[in-house]
Scaffold this motif. Structure first.
Motif, PDB file in Angstrom:
ATOM      1  N   ALA A  26      -7.415   7.554  -4.406  1.00  0.00           N
ATOM      2  CA  ALA A  26      -6.338   6.607  -4.674  1.00  0.00           C
ATOM      3  C   ALA A  26      -5.277   6.661  -3.570  1.00  0.00           C
TER       4      ALA A  26
ATOM      5  N   ALA B 116      -4.428   3.524  -1.017  1.00  0.00           N
ATOM      6  CA  ALA B 116      -3.069   2.996  -0.909  1.00  0.00           C
ATOM      7  C   ALA B 116      -2.566   3.022   0.530  1.00  0.00           C
TER       8      ALA B 116
ATOM      9  N   ARG C  68      -1.752  -0.181   3.104  1.00  0.00           N
ATOM     10  CA  ARG C  68      -0.488  -0.337   3.838  1.00  0.00           C
ATOM     11  C   ARG C  68      -0.749  -0.539   5.324  1.00  0.00           C
TER      12      ARG C  68
ATOM     13  N   LEU D   6      -2.291  -3.922  -2.678  1.00  0.00           N
ATOM     14  CA  LEU D   6      -1.427  -2.746  -2.706  1.00  0.00           C
ATOM     15  C   LEU D   6      -0.425  -2.843  -3.852  1.00  0.00           C
ATOM     16  N   THR D   7       0.116  -4.022  -4.080  1.00  0.00           N
ATOM     17  CA  THR D   7       1.072  -4.224  -5.178  1.00  0.00           C
ATOM     18  C   THR D   7       0.426  -3.918  -6.525  1.00  0.00           C
TER      19      THR D   7
ATOM     20  N   LEU E 105      -2.187  -2.014  -7.073  1.00  0.00           N
ATOM     21  CA  LEU E 105      -2.539  -0.594  -7.160  1.00  0.00           C
ATOM     22  C   LEU E 105      -1.325   0.263  -7.466  1.00  0.00           C
ATOM     23  N   GLN E 106      -0.199  -0.018  -6.833  1.00  0.00           N
ATOM     24  CA  GLN E 106       0.999   0.797  -7.032  1.00  0.00           C
ATOM     25  C   GLN E 106       1.520   0.722  -8.468  1.00  0.00           C
TER      26      GLN E 106
ATOM     27  N   LEU F 223      -0.448   3.481 -10.312  1.00  0.00           N
ATOM     28  CA  LEU F 223      -0.487   4.854  -9.827  1.00  0.00           C
ATOM     29  C   LEU F 223       0.374   5.771 -10.689  1.00  0.00           C
TER      30      LEU F 223
ATOM     31  N   ARG G 295       2.076   8.492  -6.770  1.00  0.00           N
ATOM     32  CA  ARG G 295       3.008   7.564  -6.148  1.00  0.00           C
ATOM     33  C   ARG G 295       3.945   8.283  -5.193  1.00  0.00           C
TER      34      ARG G 295
ATOM     35  N   VAL H 109       2.177   8.865  -1.887  1.00  0.00           N
ATOM     36  CA  VAL H 109       2.034   7.634  -1.118  1.00  0.00           C
ATOM     37  C   VAL H 109       3.375   7.191  -0.552  1.00  0.00           C
TER      38      VAL H 109
END
Length: 322
Positions: A79, A83, A87, A105-106, A108-109, A112, A117, A120
């Motif tokens: 993960a 991420a 990015r 990415l949005t 996935l975040q 998390l 998080r 990342v």
């Protein structure tokens, strides 16, 4: 029910980790019977996972391509890697997918856990500088990566550094990212040797060729050195053979990129450096900090002579005043 659900998740993770599995292999991993595996495969299909069955005495399964994308299972390390990769892609490392990478990415975040998080988010303090060099078509990169993963021969048209075009058939081994460029390390079938290809100069000819048995290669550190050496050599317009009056280890430490060095004895070695011109090579050789001999390279000999004359003129006034 909880036991069945946990087993399904484990089965799905195994199918995502490797291309092909036999029924007995999956049964042994999950400590169940092959009949249970068949039932669990049917449950995964009902949930939308396109599991393909291969006929045969042992039976076999692989996760195929479906009409919709079912959920993927990622561990913590995967993960974080996904991420950070998204990015990187969002700042333009690969042409045409910046917006898609940002949307992914949005999503996935939002999912998390806090422990991931925070890891990342630490990368947000790095200043992103988009690549200004050639960018790879994401579809081309996906085709190459898939051929490496599935051990399938890759056929493609290739444009070399000199501008010449050729058609290649290779056994792809690995994609390597070096100084914001993608390179393919592969066994060139027609040339019977390992070759390095710039991914942005590759135009695949689909479909891929037949499956092959991967050839043995050295450890990753040696692979990286091999790729870096081939990358440097590919851009050289001029080469020469030089004998250096110094140990090979000393010469190797003074060179900016890895090169093949031939040990002649404990105090001498030979190698074939390259450069864009004899004049540049003459300057580089002067920084080795050791005496050397030029072997069968009149262009380099002339460049060295001109450099000697220029340096002598530069200090002639100083010597006259002494």
């Amino acid at each position: 029910m909880l036991e069945t659900s946990a087993r399904l998740l484990r089965l799905l993770s195994l199918l995502q980790a490797r291309r092909d599995w036999t029924g007995p292999e999956l049964a042994a991993r999950l400590d169940v019977t092959t009949r249970t595996i068949r039932n669990d495969i049917d449950r995964l299909r009902e949930l939308g996972y396109p599991v393909e069955a291969r006929p045969g005495a042992a039976g076999g399964y692989r996760l195929g391509v479906g009409g919709a994308l079912p959920p993927l299972l990622l561990d913590d390390e995967e993960a974080v890697a996904v991420a950070i990769g998204l990015r990187t892609a969002a700042i333009g490392s690969i042409a045409g997918i910046e917006e898609s990478a940002l949307r992914a990415l949005t999503k996935l975040q939002q999912l998390l856990p806090s422990r991931i998080r925070h890891r990342v988010d630490a990368f947000q303090h790095a200043l992103p500088i988009p690549s200004r060099g050639p960018r790879v078509d994401p579809e081309v990169l996906t085709i190459i990566a898939g051929a490496c993963r599935d051990h399938e021969r890759l056929r493609f048209d290739y444009r070399a550094h000199s501008g010449s075009a050729s058609r290649r058939s290779v056994e792809p081994h690995r994609l390597v990212n070096h100084r914001q460029l993608w390179y393919l390390l592969a066994w060139d079938i027609d040339r019977s040797d390992w070759r390095t290809f710039r991914a942005d100069r590759i135009q695949p000819r689909t479909p891929n060729g037949p499956r092959f048995t991967p050839r043995a290669l050295p450890p990753d550190a040696e692979i990286a050195a091999r790729v870096e050496r081939r990358i440097g050599e590919a851009t050289w317009h001029f080469r020469a053979r030089v004998i250096v009056h110094a140990p090979a280890a000393q010469v190797r430490d003074r060179l900016p990129i890895p090169v093949d060095i031939e040990v002649l004895d404990e105090n001498r070695c030979a190698f074939e450096p390259g450069s864009d011109s004899p004049e540049l090579l003459a300057l580089y050789l002067g920084m080795l900090g050791a005496d050397f001999e030029v072997v069968d390279s009149p262009e380099l000999a002339v460049a060295l002579g001109n450099l000697i004359d220029r340096y002598q003129r530069a200090i002639s006034g100083h010597r006259a005043s002494e």
